[in-house]
Design a protein around this motif. Structure first.
Motif, mmCIF file in Angstrom:
data_model
loop_
_atom_site.group_PDB
_atom_site.id
_atom_site.type_symbol
_atom_site.label_atom_id
_atom_site.label_comp_id
_atom_site.label_asym_id
_atom_site.label_seq_id
_atom_site.Cartn_x
_atom_site.Cartn_y
_atom_site.Cartn_z
ATOM 1 N N UNK A 131 15.317 -7.743 0.182
ATOM 2 C CA UNK A 131 15.046 -8.519 -1.021
ATOM 3 C C UNK A 131 15.163 -10.026 -0.819
ATOM 4 N N UNK A 132 15.900 -10.455 0.178
ATOM 5 C CA UNK A 132 16.056 -11.900 0.402
ATOM 6 C C UNK A 132 14.923 -12.478 1.241
ATOM 7 N N UNK A 133 14.162 -11.621 1.902
ATOM 8 C CA UNK A 133 13.110 -12.093 2.808
ATOM 9 C C UNK A 133 11.826 -12.355 2.039
ATOM 10 N N UNK A 134 11.297 -13.554 2.200
ATOM 11 C CA UNK A 134 10.004 -13.903 1.619
ATOM 12 C C UNK A 134 9.288 -14.853 2.571
ATOM 13 N N UNK A 182 5.952 -10.876 6.856
ATOM 14 C CA UNK A 182 7.390 -10.757 7.125
ATOM 15 C C UNK A 182 7.808 -9.297 7.315
ATOM 16 N N UNK A 183 9.068 -9.111 7.670
ATOM 17 C CA UNK A 183 9.620 -7.758 7.748
ATOM 18 C C UNK A 183 9.596 -7.078 6.383
ATOM 19 N N UNK A 184 9.734 -7.851 5.325
ATOM 20 C CA UNK A 184 9.620 -7.286 3.978
ATOM 21 C C UNK A 184 8.236 -6.706 3.730
ATOM 22 N N UNK A 185 7.205 -7.433 4.147
ATOM 23 C CA UNK A 185 5.835 -6.913 4.034
ATOM 24 C C UNK A 185 5.691 -5.643 4.865
ATOM 25 N N UNK A 186 6.243 -5.672 6.094
ATOM 26 C CA UNK A 186 6.134 -4.517 6.986
ATOM 27 C C UNK A 186 6.815 -3.292 6.368
ATOM 28 N N UNK A 187 7.937 -3.481 5.688
ATOM 29 C CA UNK A 187 8.601 -2.361 5.011
ATOM 30 C C UNK A 187 7.678 -1.716 3.990
ATOM 31 N N UNK A 188 6.990 -2.542 3.210
ATOM 32 C CA UNK A 188 6.075 -2.019 2.188
ATOM 33 C C UNK A 188 4.910 -1.293 2.864
ATOM 34 N N UNK A 189 4.392 -1.839 3.943
ATOM 35 C CA UNK A 189 3.295 -1.184 4.676
ATOM 36 C C UNK A 189 3.747 0.177 5.205
ATOM 37 N N UNK A 190 4.946 0.249 5.765
ATOM 38 C CA UNK A 190 5.457 1.536 6.271
ATOM 39 C C UNK A 190 5.518 2.574 5.155
ATOM 40 N N UNK A 191 6.040 2.170 4.012
ATOM 41 C CA UNK A 191 6.156 3.091 2.879
ATOM 42 C C UNK A 191 4.785 3.547 2.396
ATOM 43 N N UNK A 192 3.863 2.603 2.254
ATOM 44 C CA UNK A 192 2.521 2.936 1.767
ATOM 45 C C UNK A 192 1.770 3.803 2.771
ATOM 46 N N UNK A 193 1.897 3.502 4.048
ATOM 47 C CA UNK A 193 1.158 4.258 5.067
ATOM 48 C C UNK A 193 1.655 5.696 5.188
ATOM 49 N N UNK A 194 2.891 5.950 4.748
ATOM 50 C CA UNK A 194 3.425 7.308 4.767
ATOM 51 C C UNK A 194 2.886 8.151 3.610
ATOM 52 N N UNK A 195 2.402 7.499 2.568
ATOM 53 C CA UNK A 195 1.941 8.203 1.368
ATOM 54 C C UNK A 195 0.418 8.282 1.282
ATOM 55 N N UNK A 196 -0.255 7.210 1.686
ATOM 56 C CA UNK A 196 -1.710 7.137 1.551
ATOM 57 C C UNK A 196 -2.393 7.438 2.882
ATOM 58 N N UNK A 197 -3.612 7.980 2.785
ATOM 59 C CA UNK A 197 -4.385 8.278 3.995
ATOM 60 C C UNK A 197 -4.840 6.998 4.678
ATOM 61 N N UNK A 198 -5.175 5.997 3.873
ATOM 62 C CA UNK A 198 -5.685 4.728 4.399
ATOM 63 C C UNK A 198 -5.127 3.597 3.540
ATOM 64 N N UNK A 199 -4.621 2.552 4.208
ATOM 65 C CA UNK A 199 -4.104 1.380 3.507
ATOM 66 C C UNK A 199 -4.862 0.154 4.008
ATOM 67 N N UNK A 200 -5.447 -0.564 3.085
ATOM 68 C CA UNK A 200 -6.157 -1.799 3.387
ATOM 69 C C UNK A 200 -5.217 -2.958 3.082
ATOM 70 N N UNK A 201 -4.774 -3.630 4.115
ATOM 71 C CA UNK A 201 -3.910 -4.794 3.952
ATOM 72 C C UNK A 201 -4.835 -5.994 3.877
#
Length: 161
Positions: free
Chosen positions: A125-128, A15-34
């Motif tokens: 917060x409403x998106x799941x 979902x877009x909620x998942x994508x928000x978390x990925x955007x935040x994590x990808x800005x902080x970490x060198x590599x993100x394994x989803x």
């Protein structure tokens, strides 16, 4: 040293909620394994491989290049140990999510004591995934709750398992 994180979930659908978390994590970490975790207790609504491909398109469409999408059917803490990943990323919508995640974290720390948790506050917060499936079940348009690549997958009649 490369900072690596894992973001596990069923992503059924992503979902877009998942994508928000990925955007935040990808800005902080060198590599993100989803990691699309396969839970033996849950029946998936959407095919893993097709969802993985749509997630990869969604990431590419968003210009996110430091993430990798995979499917895994084991314990996530074993995955982190095997891949040398030091951080677990989780999104929180409310205090119930926090309490649930803290219980899971305790178990994962028993398996991989070096694993650290990083929580991001969810913007949507409403998106799941459950909400998207429910709305879709009743014929509602869910395209505003998922990335365009996922919306295209859901519009395809052959997405179900």
């Amino acid at each position: 040293m490369e900072k690596k994180a894992v973001y596990p979930g069923s992503f059924d659908p992503f979902t877009n909620g998942h994508m928000d978390i990925v955007r935040k994590a990808s800005a902080i970490f060198d590599r993100v394994y989803i990691v699309m975790a396969v839970n033996s207790e849950k029946r998936r609504a959407f095919d893993c491989r097709r969802m993985q491909e749509a997630m990869e398109r969604a990431l590419a469409d968003s210009g996110i290049r430091n993430c990798e999408v995979s499917i895994y059917d084991g314990l996530i803490a074993e995955y982190t140990k095997h891949h040398g990943i030091g951080y677990m990323v989780r999104g929180l919508r409310n205090n119930m999510d926090y309490n649930y995640e803290e219980n899971i974290a305790e178990v994962n720390k028993l398996i991989d004591p070096s694993l650290e948790y990083v929580y991001f506050r969810a913007d949507n917060v409403a998106v799941s995934s459950s909400m998207v499936k429910e709305l879709r079940h009743y014929g509602q348009d869910v395209s505003s709750y998922v990335p365009p690549a996922i919306a295209a997958l859901l519009a395809d009649g052959n997405t179900e398992r």
